[in-house]
Design an enzyme around this catalytic site. Structure first.
Site, PDB file in Angstrom:
ATOM      1  N   SER A 122       0.833  -1.201   0.000  1.00 20.19           N
ATOM      2  CA  SER A 122       0.000   0.000   0.000  1.00 20.19           C
ATOM      3  C   SER A 122       0.866   1.250   0.000  1.00 20.19           C
ATOM      4  O   SER A 122       1.973   1.252   0.563  1.00 20.19           O
ATOM      5  CB  SER A 122      -0.901  -0.002   1.242  1.00 20.19           C
ATOM      6  N   TYR A 146      -0.789  -0.012   9.947  1.00 21.62           N
ATOM      7  CA  TYR A 146      -1.030  -0.724   8.687  1.00 21.62           C
ATOM      8  C   TYR A 146       0.136  -0.515   7.723  1.00 21.62           C
ATOM      9  O   TYR A 146       0.679  -1.473   7.163  1.00 21.62           O
ATOM     10  CB  TYR A 146      -2.334  -0.217   8.074  1.00 21.62           C
ATOM     11  N   LYS A 150       2.865  -3.349   6.390  1.00 23.16           N
ATOM     12  CA  LYS A 150       3.118  -3.581   4.963  1.00 23.16           C
ATOM     13  C   LYS A 150       4.610  -3.430   4.651  1.00 23.16           C
ATOM     14  O   LYS A 150       5.187  -4.211   3.894  1.00 23.16           O
ATOM     15  CB  LYS A 150       2.303  -2.599   4.118  1.00 23.16           C
TER      16      LYS A 150
END
Length: 319
Positions: A122, A146, A150
């Site tokens: 992402s 998050y 990643k």
């Protein structure tokens, strides 16, 4: 013709479901294995070329059962706990977004070395930047768990690729607009929601300011490039397996304008502005401008205009 096997994790999700038919169309010899925490649906016209199974990949035994059943030519890692979910529950985010994926990668490198692995990362790995982001020139500095999770997997897969253990392709996805279905646990879920719900006459909330910039891409272009990236020769990536997928920069106001153009003032009236400081901070920490010349040099395709994606979703409601 020898059968080729591809595994798709997170296959009950939107991208996982959308990629099934394009992948099968790309090679008549492909057989897909779909997995998620619930058994992923299988399109009726593909049932003879698709196997679907429910597996919780946070369980090492489930990973062994899944990967031990076939030799896979490629694996698409699409599963994950989304941005706001990861921020709300650190341990769950680490378990899903890091530990389960490391388990997959470690099994593959030990038992199926050389497997092509497409990892859906992402652009949340980046913090705020004034200029255009590039893969080699911009230091990732995620401002949420998050993005950090990643980035951890990116580094691991890039190193496994450097060692020749796996053949990784790490694709940093923009925010996908418009996602059909129900709202997700992504902090950026509103970017689709203000289109999806509004065009169906459903009241919805805009939790960020109208002038916020976002890097987005249509579902069709994301899926097309996910299919393409699997076939790019490994040597073309050079020292890094990371590529920022093409997209476009828009403001929230641009999305609202597109909603009004397609659905009229009645659709726009469904949006209620109610700032959520946590979501506004998290999404506002993501970079909104990208130089994707590397993606184009690898043969990946540009995205279209925002209004095209909004009209495509509106048309899908009539089918």
């Amino acid at each position: 013709m020898a059968e080729k096997n591809i595994l798709v994790t997170g296959a009950a999700g939107f991208i996982g479901q959308t990629i099934i038919s394009p992948l099968l169309a790309s090679d008549p010899a492909l057989h897909l294995t779909l997995t998620d925490v619930v058994e992923p649906p299988v399109p009726a016209h593909t049932s003879n070329r698709v196997t679907s199974v429910a597996k919780d990949l946070t369980d090492p035994v489930a990973i062994e059962e899944l990967l031990g059943a076939h030799r896979f030519d490629a694996v698409y890692i699409l599963h994950g706990l989304m941005s706001f979910g990861s921020e709300s529950n650190l341990d769950l985010g680490l378990g899903v977004n890091v530990d389960s994926i490391r388990g997959l990668l470690d099994f593959l490198r030990k038992h199926q070395p050389g497997t092509t692995v497409v990892f859906a990362s992402s652009t949340a790995v980046y913090g705020p930047n004034e200029g255009e982001v590039t893969e080699m020139g911009t230091v990732p500095l995620p401002q949420g768990s998050y993005g950090a999770e990643k980035l951890i997997v990116e580094l691991l897969l890039n190193d496994y690729s450097r060692r020749g253990l796996l053949d990784g392709r790490i694709v940093r996805l923009p925010t996908v607009v418009v996602r059909p279905g129900k709202p997700s646990a992504a902090a950026s879920s509103f970017a689709s929601g203000i289109v999806r719900e509004s065009l169906q006459g459903i009241p919805n909330i805009l939790p960020v300011s109208r002038d916020l910039g976002i890097w987005i891409c249509s579902p069709a272009t994301v899926v097309k490039n996910l299919v393409k990236v699997k076939g790019i020769p490994a040597e073309r990536f050079g020292t890094s397996r990371i590529v920022n997928l093409p997209g476009i920069t828009v403001s929230v106001q641009d999305i609202l304008d597109a909603v009004e153009k397609v659905g009229g003032k009645e659709a726009l009236a469904c949006v209620r502005e109610e700032i959520d400081p946590d979501i506004d901070r998290l999404v506002g920490s993501w970079s909104a401008k990208f130089d994707v010349s590397r993606a184009y040099s690898l043969g990946l395709e540009p995205d279209g205009e925002l209004i095209e994606a909004v009209r495509a979703f509106a048309d899908s409601l009539q089918k």
